[in-house]
Write a protein that holds these residues in place. Sequence first.
Motif: not given
Length: 812
Positions: A789-791, A796-797, A804-805, A807-810
């Motif tokens: 399973r990947r993001c 990333a796995t 997801c860091p 996505k949060k940063k954006l």
Amino acid sequence: MLLLPPGVVVLMLMQQDIYTLNLVADSLDAGYTLNLELDVCNCSSYGDSSVVNRGVDDVTSVGGSILSSNCNEESGTSHSISSAAQKTYIPLNVPDVSKPTINQCFQSLDQGFIFYKEYGRLGGFDVRKGTEKRDESGIVSIKHYTCSKEGCNDFRSTLDSNLSKVKRRRTASIRCCCKAKIVLKLNKDREYFVFKFDEVHNHPLVDESGRQFLRSSRQMTISSRNFVFDAAKVNIGCSKAYGLMKEMVGGYSNVGATVRDFRNFNRDLKCYIGEGDGQMLIEKFKVLQEGSSSFYYAYELDETGHLTKLFWADAICRRNFEVYGDAVSFDATFDTNKYNMIFAPFTGVDKHEKCVTFAACLLAKEDVTHYKWVFDQFSTCMKRHPIVIITDQCPAMKIAVSSSLSSENGFVATKHRLCMWHIMHKFPIKLGNRLCKETDFMEKMKKYIWSNHLDIAEFEQGWQAVMKEFNLENNKWLSDMYAIRSSWIPAFFRDEPMLGLMRTTSRSESENLFFAQFHKQADSLCEFWLRFQSAMQRQRNETERLDEESKSSFPNTLSTWFIEDEAADLFTRTVFYKVQEEILAACLDMQIKRMSEEVEGITNFEIKDVKVKEKIFKVSVSKEHAVCSCKKFVMCGIVCRHSFCGMKHIGVTRFPKSLILNRWSKIADCGSSCDMISADYFKMEKVSLKLMNIWFDFRQVLNKAGVQMEVLEFVHQTVKDLSTKVGGSLDGASFSKKDHMAALIGEQPQGELTVLVPNISKNKGNYFKSGRLISEREKTITKANKRIRRCKECLATTHDSRTCPKKKKLQK
């Protein structure tokens, strides 16, 4: 009286206490009898439940206000409509001989119940037993048999606040307060007569198409139970058995039961066995031993009385061991019974090179104690040890074999051989795929490991050379395998007779797969035994087929050498083809390098086999015997090509008797102890043969009848007459289900149980229910096959898109 034409219904309209009649065409079935009874003084609307629930007898009739028409003979019912639209139904198409009459007498209550049930089946309704009254002596004096829809159920609302959170099963009720019934009363002659008979129903009756679903039509007859039971012996479930029976009888409506009835009988059979499972099987073994003294069994209980060990071998198994018991393969299998006891058959090779079972056992554990007990019982049963026994690398088996199959009990010690396949299968696991699959290491190892032509010195020299070439002298696992080389390398088994017959436990693996076709994990011990017997019958039937083929046909010969014709007459078909292959190779592939002078009738040869490089075989041949350095005859009992080459060169035309091994001949069984099988056993075989012949002849009659209804009716009537003559009952009423199950599976034990059912075992092969022990290798393989399973954002796995860091940063 006013006659209404078909397709007309009466509607009642109330206007200021005055009823008017309107005739309106409707879809009412043509030909029904309509009895309109108007109650002017006590009328109500269609929604008045008090009137709807009233019976026909409670309706006040108005003289002369009756509408009627002729009854429909095809519908089989008649009904009446009251002012509350109440309909009544009466069975019509029932023969007079099947219809109860007042004062009709029956010898017993069961006879009366069967009669009324058949009347209900023909009339389209089910019957059940009602209330009864007994006299002072306890004898039933009055008995009610009612329609199955008699009475009513008091349903509670599912919206009840106390039950709103409780999940309720959706059910339907067939009860509708039907008053149809028959009352039997005891007379002075101690017979039961029809005291009262109500034939009017307040519900529609079943038509011809739905009659098959009535309980009276869904009776599991003796033949149906036998079919379900026999199908289970060959691992055919209830659903498939139901489909097969449908094809045999010509349709689902002719089966006489539903698939649920088939499953219920299988369930009842398991319930009948219950906690007496172990006791019933032991009692069955006792009966078999009484019928045949050659049947051997032994069992052992734990301190609480639960069965832990069970061993058995019948007369044919013991006879087969006497003939073919030089080499035995032993391996355990799982998932054959609901107690998770391991099943371990003793397997050998017969004269057709097919697997043959010598004995079998059920064990609660895989430890030294259990295996030692089994091998002790095997020795006691067979009265000798096998020459060689082959197993896997189970440490418990190794200790048990060395202890039980030694020379301490007066028999010749058994040579213990380990399965080569299990060891070779571990090479990539222990040494890595890179060494084993990307280099020629395995090819060079197999050259020295699998070869039957190398002696001990040649093998050890080749092993050391390969170890030195790949720098594996200090590998611990290879050192351990080399230390036990005498237990698995063929070079160490060249001098003992028949030690080369089996090199792996593939015979046991094949046998386990064969038994897996019959057994199920949910089987009780009694069911397991029945399936085991069915499997043995198939195995022995295959042997009989091969025997007949070998005796009744003569294979083609490919050479002009008379010794080949004699071999075709001596050996079974399978073995002859192997001998023929050696004879042809002797004629085509051999090169004689040196031949000595004949000394005392013996001539020595040095022969080169073109298919075996860098190897010279030394052969000593005479008119009566031959000895070769390849030692194939010693290991397998088949004359090698090198010996045939020498015999051909000195002019041998007859097959030497010293080179004919009895175990491979067509008459191998004739030299065994036939008196081991008792006369009772042959009597059972004759009964089984007679039943088979009867069934075959009956099927032949049906085939001749074809689809001619007149002929089939004649056959059916003849079978009924024959059944009456032999005292049988077509519906099996005199033979209860419990009696039938006792005849099929055995009598239930009486009194206190002395043999309790086994406890649920926890062995390494059936740990899946409580967490099976999984090796690191299996975990790695499972993990590798699992989808990664990947993001979706960064691929990333270590996380998914929600955490997801990136996505949060954006988002910030």
